[in-house]
Design a protein around this motif. Structure first.
Motif, mmCIF file in Angstrom:
data_model
loop_
_atom_site.group_PDB
_atom_site.id
_atom_site.type_symbol
_atom_site.label_atom_id
_atom_site.label_comp_id
_atom_site.label_asym_id
_atom_site.label_seq_id
_atom_site.Cartn_x
_atom_site.Cartn_y
_atom_site.Cartn_z
ATOM 1 N N LYS A 1 45.574 -107.541 47.868
ATOM 2 C CA LYS A 1 46.395 -108.714 47.559
ATOM 3 C C LYS A 1 47.445 -108.384 46.499
ATOM 4 O O LYS A 1 48.537 -108.951 46.503
ATOM 5 C CB LYS A 1 45.510 -109.869 47.104
ATOM 6 N N SER A 2 47.124 -107.471 45.591
ATOM 7 C CA SER A 2 48.118 -107.035 44.602
ATOM 8 C C SER A 2 49.307 -106.388 45.296
ATOM 9 O O SER A 2 50.472 -106.649 44.955
ATOM 10 C CB SER A 2 47.482 -106.043 43.618
ATOM 11 N N VAL A 3 49.022 -105.543 46.286
ATOM 12 C CA VAL A 3 50.096 -104.881 47.041
ATOM 13 C C VAL A 3 50.882 -105.910 47.845
ATOM 14 O O VAL A 3 52.118 -105.878 47.885
ATOM 15 C CB VAL A 3 49.514 -103.796 47.972
ATOM 16 N N ALA A 4 50.158 -106.843 48.488
ATOM 17 C CA ALA A 4 50.832 -107.874 49.285
ATOM 18 C C ALA A 4 51.742 -108.733 48.412
ATOM 19 O O ALA A 4 52.854 -109.096 48.818
ATOM 20 C CB ALA A 4 49.797 -108.744 49.985
ATOM 21 N N ALA A 5 51.270 -109.068 47.211
ATOM 22 C CA ALA A 5 52.094 -109.863 46.290
ATOM 23 C C ALA A 5 53.367 -109.108 45.929
ATOM 24 O O ALA A 5 54.452 -109.696 45.829
ATOM 25 C CB ALA A 5 51.295 -110.200 45.035
ATOM 26 N N LYS A 6 53.235 -107.801 45.737
ATOM 27 C CA LYS A 6 54.397 -106.969 45.433
ATOM 28 C C LYS A 6 55.399 -107.003 46.586
ATOM 29 O O LYS A 6 56.614 -107.114 46.377
ATOM 30 C CB LYS A 6 53.935 -105.528 45.181
ATOM 31 N N ILE A 7 54.897 -106.932 47.827
ATOM 32 C CA ILE A 7 55.767 -106.967 49.006
ATOM 33 C C ILE A 7 56.514 -108.298 49.068
ATOM 34 O O ILE A 7 57.735 -108.337 49.279
ATOM 35 C CB ILE A 7 54.941 -106.746 50.284
ATOM 36 N N ALA A 8 55.778 -109.398 48.904
ATOM 37 C CA ALA A 8 56.419 -110.716 48.946
ATOM 38 C C ALA A 8 57.484 -110.826 47.861
ATOM 39 O O ALA A 8 58.562 -111.395 48.082
ATOM 40 C CB ALA A 8 55.369 -111.811 48.778
ATOM 41 N N HIS A 9 57.190 -110.271 46.689
ATOM 42 C CA HIS A 9 58.162 -110.296 45.583
ATOM 43 C C HIS A 9 59.413 -109.502 45.953
ATOM 44 O O HIS A 9 60.542 -109.962 45.712
ATOM 45 C CB HIS A 9 57.502 -109.726 44.330
ATOM 46 N N LEU A 10 59.231 -108.323 46.516
ATOM 47 C CA LEU A 10 60.371 -107.491 46.903
ATOM 48 C C LEU A 10 61.220 -108.165 47.977
ATOM 49 O O LEU A 10 62.435 -107.979 48.033
ATOM 50 C CB LEU A 10 59.881 -106.129 47.409
ATOM 51 N N TRP A 11 60.569 -108.966 48.816
ATOM 52 C CA TRP A 11 61.287 -109.693 49.856
ATOM 53 C C TRP A 11 61.997 -110.937 49.314
ATOM 54 O O TRP A 11 62.771 -111.560 50.019
ATOM 55 C CB TRP A 11 60.309 -110.120 50.963
ATOM 56 N N GLY A 12 61.674 -111.310 48.086
ATOM 57 C CA GLY A 12 62.239 -112.545 47.537
ATOM 58 C C GLY A 12 61.492 -113.777 47.992
ATOM 59 O O GLY A 12 61.999 -114.903 47.901
ATOM 60 N N TRP A 13 60.268 -113.572 48.491
ATOM 61 C CA TRP A 13 59.430 -114.681 48.928
ATOM 62 C C TRP A 13 58.545 -115.079 47.748
ATOM 63 O O TRP A 13 57.351 -114.814 47.704
ATOM 64 C CB TRP A 13 58.598 -114.248 50.125
ATOM 65 N N ASP A 14 59.166 -115.732 46.780
ATOM 66 C CA ASP A 14 58.521 -115.962 45.480
ATOM 67 C C ASP A 14 57.266 -116.813 45.585
ATOM 68 O O ASP A 14 56.277 -116.564 44.893
ATOM 69 C CB ASP A 14 59.514 -116.625 44.522
#
Length: 708
Positions: free
Chosen positions: A506-519
């Motif tokens: 989930k830490s990695v997934a949160a990072k991905i969403a952040h990089l996508w701008g899906w705050d």
């Protein structure tokens, strides 16, 4: 005091960090461009399907067999076929089997079951049915059992569905009608259901049920409804028979209503029934808890007696909390200290109670020192070399300084050193508390006059970790739907996919969403991850230009606006609450109309609030209005945004100023109390992001009474 922006230790060198950031950005860009052509074809296919251009649609769909959202086209086809009655069981079954690891499986199954139920295809229904919390599906399920002559199971389910205080879906009508005519149904079930409905104030259902009751039960139903609607009827005690349990329930519900309507009348009428009520009944326990909560909500001294009545053995945590807040409102520090020490161990370690235990201890030390110490004296070198306590922030700083330089009455040095040691112990507790990133940790830091502990740590993940998560089918579909601005389906896919992830994933997934701008999804996913200290992920600055523009236009601080958006919607632009609030700042449509009239804004209707620019413009204007109405008090304006201006005005001090920490802790509504704490905590974090002094709002220091 203005604190410098704290610096934080970084993992690895800044060069490595920049390299990783570039690699990650390239990875995300590659993912965005990977399906760019198919994404356009998919949108064209949706349009063709919607316009029933079947030939064009089939041609486009044939080019999308490898596209992650191909199943959504099939889903929409089958959905349309089900609604038109042309769906084939074989195709539905195949789709459900092939897509059981997606959120579409449950959606299509529910739609298909609804279709089968309405068409009375009961045998097929039972083949497709899976246990569900959907009331309509439950009604159909037990009806299907009935039609398959499984009477015992069907009637058992009918009774469960019947004995509730609300109406059931029309899908239950056949089941109920057959059950009522059977020998399994008892006439008492009308009265039992009516009592549940009456206790839940569903009088329309109770009235309907009373048509099938015996005369005595019908009369009780009418008395119950009349008493609730006209609680002053309780003045005529001859109408009631308190020896009967049902009359006691009627009396107690009427008294609750009367307490809310006319407290003086309640206090006049209650003695008439006090000695006639069975104190051990569950209805009286509910009643006494309600009265205790009512008086303590208003911080009325009568609450003390009712709190004891409702919870004499200190077993109810909610009522213990109310005792604590009553003591805090009265600033009765000795009593507060005693109640805090009475907390069960599992609650006593909560940060809130640790902070207030420190505050109570400090106030008692202060009281003892004032009564026992007088003129200055020269302290031993060890005391002079330990001046840490003297750093505690005003209003406590002057007292502590005086304590460390005071002479005990009658040269009672033992008492002096006892207080001194208590103060050292208190300092240690505050130091521990101040290390937490929390409202109470920040308050403790203020008392110690030290920098706030944000505990920031940037999360780093390898390219391999990111690639592994991105390649998950559910994540891929979620990101595609996000790019297509199909936010509801995107969230469904993301939540479904990440639910089974470990905290590390989930830490990695949160990072991905952040990089996508899906705050929004970055925030929610990070909250359940193994890494919660990357404050850039958990507290983003989305819509920064609009926030800064409208904050400055309205004379507001940017950190307050960011914090409020973070609390209200977690930066979800299409957020909709159960009560109708919309958008980033969760504005009610009626409030939007008020803002538009007051400011001369154009407003094209409630759905305009789903536009971030429009929402921030209206929300900041409303905050400025609340701030002006409440004499510039940010904590009170924050409370008003959540609970309403009228309530916030009622909660302000009446005559004397009140310490800000006490005012926030004694906000009567729990939701608003936590709301204000969260936003004031978030403000400190956003001040760090905005390169400002990292501190709690200075307006928290004191809450002033209304200016005259």
């Amino acid at each position: 005091m203005i604190y410098p922006k704290p610096t934080f230790a970084q993992t690895g060198t800044s060069i490595n960090a920049n390299i990783n950031a570039n690699i990650h950005s390239q990875l995300i860009s590659k993912q965005k461009s990977l399906f760019s052509t198919q994404r356009q074809l998919y949108q064209q296919a949706l349009t063709a399907l919607s316009n029933k251009h079947n030939k064009t649609y089939r041609k486009l769909k044939s080019q999308l067999t490898t596209y992650p959202l191909h199943l959504y086209l099939t889903y929409k086809e089958i959905t349309a076929q089900i609604k038109s009655g042309k769906a084939k069981t074989k195709e539905v079954k195949h789709f459900l089997k092939q897509n059981q690891d997606t959120p579409l499986e449950k959606k299509l199954r529910t739609l298909w079951l609804s279709h089968l139920g309405h068409k009375k295809h009961w045998k097929q229904f039972l083949k497709f049915y899976q246990p569900s919390s959907n009331r309509k599906m439950k009604c159909f399920y037990y009806t299907a059992l009935l039609k398959q002559k499984k009477y015992e199971q069907a009637y058992t389910g009918a009774k469960i569905l019947w004995l509730v205080g609300h109406s059931q879906p029309d899908a239950c009508d056949t089941l109920f009608a057959t059950w009522i005519k059977s020998s399994a149904f008892k006439s008492k079930y009308y009265w039992e259901r009516a009592q549940i409905a009456l206790s839940q104030k569903n009088f329309q259902l109770a009235q309907y049920l009373s048509k099938s009751m015996h005369k005595a039960q019908k009369e009780k139903t009418q008395l119950w409804i009349k008493t609730y609607r006209q609680p002053m009827l309780l003045k005529n005690s001859k109408l009631y028979q308190p020896a009967q349990a049902v009359d006691q329930q009627i009396i107690l519900m009427g008294l609750q209503k009367l307490l809310r309507q006319d407290t003086a009348a309640f206090e006049q009428i209650w003695p008439t029934y006090r000695d006639k009520i069975t104190r051990t009944s569950k209805h009286y326990q509910t009643f006494s808890h309600f009265v205790a909560r009512w008086y303590s909500y208003h911080y009325d001294p009568k609450a003390w007696g009712w709190l004891h009545e409702a919870d004499p053995k200190l077993q109810d945590y909610e009522l213990i909390q109310r005792r604590i807040r009553m003591s805090l409102k009265e600033q009765d520090w000795a009593r507060l200290h005693a109640w805090l020490l009475s907390l069960p161990l599992q609650y006593s370690q909560e940060l809130s109670w640790q902070y207030w235990l420190c505050r109570a201890e400090l106030e008692q030390i202060k009281k003892n020192a004032i009564s026992q110490l007088t003129v200055k004296l020269r302290l031993p070198p060890t005391a002079i070399e330990t001046p840490i306590e003297a750093n505690l922030q005003a209003p406590h700083q002057a007292f502590i300084s005086r304590l460390l330089q005071a002479t005990p009455i009658n040269n009672n040095l033992n008492e002096h050193w006892h207080l001194h040691n208590r103060l050292l112990n208190l300092r240690d507790k505050l130091e521990t508390l101040s290390e937490t990133r929390s409202f109470y940790g920040f308050l403790a830091s203020n008392m110690l006059n030290k920098q706030l502990s944000l505990n920031y740590a940037k999360y780093t993940s390898s390219t391999q970790q990111l690639q592994h998560i991105i390649k998950q089918p559910g994540i891929t579909r979620a990101l595609e739907l996000f790019l297509l601005k199909d936010f509801p389906n995107a969230r469904s896919e993301w939540i479904y996919a990440t639910n089974g992830f470990s905290k590390q994933k989930k830490s990695v997934a949160a990072k991905i969403a952040h990089l996508w701008g899906w705050d929004n999804q970055a925030i929610h996913t990070a909250a359940f991850s193994s890494h919660k200290d990357d404050l850039n992920i958990r507290f983003p600055q989305a819509y920064k230009d609009q926030v800064i523009e409208h904050a400055r236009k309205n004379g507001l601080s940017e950190d307050w606006i960011f914090s409020l958006i973070r609390q209200e919607s977690a930066f979800m632009p299409d957020a909709r609450s159960s009560v109708g609030a919309l958008g980033l700042m969760q504005i009610m449509p009626r409030t939007a109309q008020h803002i538009a009239r007051n400011n001369g804004y154009n407003h094209s209707g409630k759905y305009a609030l789903l536009n971030p620019k429009h929402n921030i413009k209206f929300g900041t204007s409303y905050l400025a209005e609340l701030l002006e109405q409440l004499d510039g008090s940010l904590p009170m304006a924050t409370a008003a945004y959540n609970a309403g201006l009228r309530r916030a005005k009622n909660w302000r001090p009446i005559t004397a100023p009140e310490p800000g920490d006490i005012w926030v802790e004694t906000i009567p509504i729990r939701e608003t109390r936590e709301y204000v704490k969260n936003i004031m905590t978030y403000q400190a974090i956003y001040r760090h992001h905005l390169n400002q002094a990292v501190q709690l709002s200075s307006t928290l220091n004191t809450i002033h009474p209304k200016q005259r």
